[in-house]
Design a protein around this motif. Structure first.
Motif, PDB file in Angstrom:
ATOM      1  N   LEU A  61       0.942  -1.276   0.105  1.00  0.00           N
ATOM      2  CA  LEU A  61       0.172  -0.196   0.053  1.00  0.00           C
ATOM      3  C   LEU A  61       1.035   1.410  -0.035  1.00  0.00           C
ATOM      4  CD1 LEU A  61      -2.722   0.861   0.101  1.00  0.00           C
ATOM      5  CD2 LEU A  61      -2.839   1.066   2.571  1.00  0.00           C
ATOM      6  N   LYS A 126      -9.019  -4.499   7.009  1.00  0.00           N
ATOM      7  CA  LYS A 126      -8.062  -4.023   6.052  1.00  0.00           C
ATOM      8  C   LYS A 126      -8.074  -2.423   6.214  1.00  0.00           C
ATOM      9  CE  LYS A 126      -8.131  -7.625   2.563  1.00  0.00           C
ATOM     10  NZ  LYS A 126      -8.319  -7.934   1.065  1.00  0.00           N
ATOM     11  N   MET A 127      -9.259  -1.697   6.583  1.00  0.00           N
ATOM     12  CA  MET A 127      -9.022  -0.150   6.626  1.00  0.00           C
ATOM     13  C   MET A 127      -8.198  -0.019   7.963  1.00  0.00           C
ATOM     14  SD  MET A 127     -10.263   1.074   4.028  1.00  0.00           S
ATOM     15  CE  MET A 127     -10.600   2.905   4.550  1.00  0.00           C
ATOM     16  N   ALA A 130      -4.715  -0.257   6.662  1.00  0.00           N
ATOM     17  CA  ALA A 130      -4.444   0.603   5.356  1.00  0.00           C
ATOM     18  C   ALA A 130      -4.250   2.089   6.231  1.00  0.00           C
ATOM     19  CB  ALA A 130      -5.666   0.580   4.529  1.00  0.00           C
ATOM     20  N   TYR A 182      -7.659   7.393  -0.778  1.00  0.00           N
ATOM     21  CA  TYR A 182      -8.563   6.381  -0.808  1.00  0.00           C
ATOM     22  C   TYR A 182      -9.588   6.716  -1.928  1.00  0.00           C
ATOM     23  CZ  TYR A 182      -7.559   5.155   4.260  1.00  0.00           C
ATOM     24  OH  TYR A 182      -6.887   4.421   5.415  1.00  0.00           O
ATOM     25  N   LEU A 189      -8.330  -1.992  -2.192  1.00  0.00           N
ATOM     26  CA  LEU A 189      -8.262  -2.584  -0.855  1.00  0.00           C
ATOM     27  C   LEU A 189      -9.278  -3.768  -0.687  1.00  0.00           C
ATOM     28  CD1 LEU A 189      -8.469   0.602   1.189  1.00  0.00           C
ATOM     29  CD2 LEU A 189      -6.458  -0.784   0.925  1.00  0.00           C
ATOM     30  N   SER A 191     -12.002  -4.040   0.494  1.00  0.00           N
ATOM     31  CA  SER A 191     -12.264  -3.845   2.059  1.00  0.00           C
ATOM     32  C   SER A 191     -13.335  -4.631   2.324  1.00  0.00           C
ATOM     33  CB  SER A 191     -12.512  -2.506   2.362  1.00  0.00           C
ATOM     34  OG  SER A 191     -12.880  -2.326   3.647  1.00  0.00           O
TER      35      SER A 191
END
Length: 244
Positions: A61, A126-127, A130, A182, A189, A191
């Protein structure tokens, strides 16, 4: 939903009521970097309990964030250089002890330091993982564009109350820059939550004296995401209620 959300940063700032603010804060070239198109970021999967897989995800990322901001800096007529990245399960980094929030930006070393916490191995949203990258890259953008130097000068000339206000403006701008990133990279992602769910989680996160009210952090991150442009991220001239 987003327990343990870490909203981090190392630069501090203050409100400047009655004081002329420098152009580096209020009319920075980065605000004229345009709107980015969606981009594809090849990101590896995350294995439950695996610090190695978390590290690889964040490294990938980070490479994506570098590509994104390099293009935005070029569009603004600014020079971009990537920060160093230090990811560890320990407490120490090149700029000292990594905070319990799990990530920080070290301006002098131009280094993003991320600590993989036990909670990251248990609850691998994941967020959350991230955001350690996206937010700290926002501080790197502030460093390269001259925003950190400008706010630092104001900070040391200010009293306690104004310093606290500048800190919040700085952190909320980093949140907004994360939202801009984002907007281009969110689909990559893959997500397990929607953007609306994420923003709702930010609103419910713990309040921080340095970062400000969660509802305002959510506002600025969502503002950056909606606009897809750093033009939306001028927290320095925002109404006081939006940076409280």
């Amino acid at each position: 939903m987003i327990a343990g959300l870490g909203l981090t940063g190392t630069a501090e700032a203050a409100s400047t009521s009655g004081t002329a603010q420098p152009a580096a804060l209020t009319s920075n070239k980065i605000y004229r970097s345009g709107t980015a198109a969606a981009m594809r970021c090849p990101l590896p999967g995350i294995k439950p309990g695996s610090a190695v897989s978390v590290k690889r995800f964040q490294q990938a990322l980070a490479r994506c964030a570098d590509r994104f901001w390099a293009a935005r800096f070029k569009a603004a007529g600014l020079r971009y250089s990537p920060p160093k990245l230090h990811i560890t399960t320990g407490k120490r980094s090149v700029c000292g002890t990594i905070t319990t929030n799990g990530a920080q930006y070290c301006p002098q070393q131009r280094t993003v330091a991320i600590r993989i916490m036990k909670r990251d191995l248990r609850d691998q949203i994941k967020m959350n993982l991230a955001h350690s990258v996206a937010h700290e890259w926002g501080h790197h953008v502030q460093e390269l564009s001259g925003i950190l130097d400008a706010q630092n000068t104001l900070y040391w000339r200010s009293g306690k109350t104004r310093r606290a206000a500048l800190s919040r403006k700085l952190e909320m701008q980093a949140e907004c820059f994360a939202g801009v990133f984002y907007r281009a990279a969110f689909d990559s992602l893959d997500s397990d939550i929607t953007w609306a769910q994420w923003i709702n989680g930010v609103k419910q996160s713990r309040e921080s004296k340095v970062h400000g009210k969660p509802r305002n952090l959510a506002y600025w991150q969502d503002r950056g995401y909606d606009a897809g442009s750093a033009a939306a991220c001028n927290t320095w001239t925002a109404p006081a209620a939006r940076v409280a």
